[in-house]
Motif scaffolding. Sequence first.
Motif, PDB file in Angstrom:
ATOM      1  N   UNK A  55      22.293 -28.542  23.828  1.00 30.16           N
ATOM      2  CA  UNK A  55      23.693 -28.327  23.452  1.00 30.16           C
ATOM      3  C   UNK A  55      23.841 -27.211  22.417  1.00 30.16           C
ATOM      4  N   UNK A  56      24.838 -26.372  22.604  1.00 28.58           N
ATOM      5  CA  UNK A  56      25.045 -25.219  21.719  1.00 28.58           C
ATOM      6  C   UNK A  56      25.322 -25.633  20.281  1.00 28.58           C
ATOM      7  N   UNK A  57      25.787 -26.864  20.070  1.00 29.75           N
ATOM      8  CA  UNK A  57      26.086 -27.294  18.708  1.00 29.75           C
ATOM      9  C   UNK A  57      24.902 -27.987  18.022  1.00 29.75           C
ATOM     10  N   UNK A  58      23.747 -28.071  18.710  1.00 32.81           N
ATOM     11  CA  UNK A  58      22.565 -28.666  18.084  1.00 32.81           C
ATOM     12  C   UNK A  58      21.991 -27.689  17.064  1.00 32.81           C
ATOM     13  N   UNK A  59      21.888 -28.100  15.804  1.00 34.55           N
ATOM     14  CA  UNK A  59      21.291 -27.210  14.807  1.00 34.55           C
ATOM     15  C   UNK A  59      19.802 -27.026  15.093  1.00 34.55           C
ATOM     16  N   UNK A  60      19.396 -25.790  15.291  1.00 31.62           N
ATOM     17  CA  UNK A  60      17.999 -25.496  15.596  1.00 31.62           C
ATOM     18  C   UNK A  60      17.645 -24.120  15.066  1.00 31.62           C
ATOM     19  N   UNK A  61      16.413 -23.994  14.578  1.00 33.39           N
ATOM     20  CA  UNK A  61      15.868 -22.706  14.174  1.00 33.39           C
ATOM     21  C   UNK A  61      14.740 -22.365  15.123  1.00 33.39           C
ATOM     22  N   UNK A  62      14.623 -21.072  15.435  1.00 33.05           N
ATOM     23  CA  UNK A  62      13.519 -20.604  16.264  1.00 33.05           C
ATOM     24  C   UNK A  62      12.899 -19.376  15.619  1.00 33.05           C
ATOM     25  N   UNK A  63      11.652 -19.124  15.998  1.00 31.11           N
ATOM     26  CA  UNK A  63      11.004 -17.933  15.492  1.00 31.11           C
ATOM     27  C   UNK A  63       9.747 -17.590  16.260  1.00 31.11           C
ATOM     28  N   UNK A  64       9.596 -16.329  16.504  1.00 28.69           N
ATOM     29  CA  UNK A  64       8.392 -15.788  17.129  1.00 28.69           C
ATOM     30  C   UNK A  64       7.794 -14.801  16.138  1.00 28.69           C
ATOM     31  N   UNK A  65       7.037 -15.345  15.191  1.00 23.25           N
ATOM     32  CA  UNK A  65       6.434 -14.511  14.151  1.00 23.25           C
ATOM     33  C   UNK A  65       5.631 -13.376  14.786  1.00 23.25           C
ATOM     34  N   UNK A  66       5.574 -12.220  14.140  1.00 20.75           N
ATOM     35  CA  UNK A  66       4.808 -11.103  14.697  1.00 20.75           C
ATOM     36  C   UNK A  66       3.399 -11.529  15.109  1.00 20.75           C
ATOM     37  N   UNK A  67       3.006 -11.105  16.300  1.00 24.14           N
ATOM     38  CA  UNK A  67       1.696 -11.508  16.837  1.00 24.14           C
ATOM     39  C   UNK A  67       0.589 -10.508  16.512  1.00 24.14           C
ATOM     40  N   UNK A  68       0.945  -9.310  16.079  1.00 24.73           N
ATOM     41  CA  UNK A  68      -0.073  -8.284  15.858  1.00 24.73           C
ATOM     42  C   UNK A  68      -1.219  -8.733  14.952  1.00 24.73           C
ATOM     43  N   UNK A  69      -0.958  -9.504  13.897  1.00 23.28           N
ATOM     44  CA  UNK A  69      -2.085  -9.924  13.054  1.00 23.28           C
ATOM     45  C   UNK A  69      -3.102 -10.809  13.776  1.00 23.28           C
ATOM     46  N   UNK A  70      -2.687 -11.400  14.903  1.00 26.58           N
ATOM     47  CA  UNK A  70      -3.516 -12.395  15.570  1.00 26.58           C
ATOM     48  C   UNK A  70      -3.919 -12.013  16.993  1.00 26.58           C
ATOM     49  N   UNK A  71      -3.445 -10.876  17.478  1.00 28.04           N
ATOM     50  CA  UNK A  71      -3.689 -10.509  18.870  1.00 28.04           C
ATOM     51  C   UNK A  71      -4.718  -9.398  19.002  1.00 28.04           C
ATOM     52  N   UNK A  72      -5.193  -9.211  20.219  1.00 26.73           N
ATOM     53  CA  UNK A  72      -6.137  -8.126  20.482  1.00 26.73           C
ATOM     54  C   UNK A  72      -5.431  -6.780  20.382  1.00 26.73           C
TER      55      UNK A  72
END
Length: 165
Positions: free
Chosen positions: A68-85
């Motif tokens: 539901x659009x009124x559900x309070x939610x936070x999302x995040x896709x932290x930068x992957x460069x520190x952890x990726x090839x």
Amino acid sequence: MTTYYNEIEPYAAEWLRRLAADGRISSGHVDDRSIEHVTAQDLAGYRRAHFFAGIAGWEHALDLAGVPADLPVWTGSCPCQPFSTAGKRKGTADKRHLWPVWVKLIEQCRPPVIFGEQVASPLGRKWLDAVRADLEALGYAVAATDLCAAGAGAPHLRQRLWFGA
């Protein structure tokens, strides 16, 4: 406005503004400052907050999942460069490691639901261990899984770690 989008990349920030103006994602505010400059006061009054928002993948995924659009939610896709090839694999020593900044905002604002993702590399798994510990220390229950894009029909693997709290 009910949704806060945080995206430092100019092209992606403009894309978010266009998607919102066209009614393709929730209306809201696109903040193009670094998360390092965002305060808890900046987030007051928003039901949803998407950090490292990119091109609104999280907002779209929540919609597809029937959240539901009124559900309070936070999302995040932290930068992957520190952890990726693709990055220099400096892990938490990389200046692009921004989980500590995001978790401080989480601690101050206490969103009821949080979703996030990271690259499924050995360093990414260590990152997820730290994320889980930080969130559990704040009283969140955390679940995580390792999924690939091909599992959702994409023509590539792109293995990712997904968590909910």
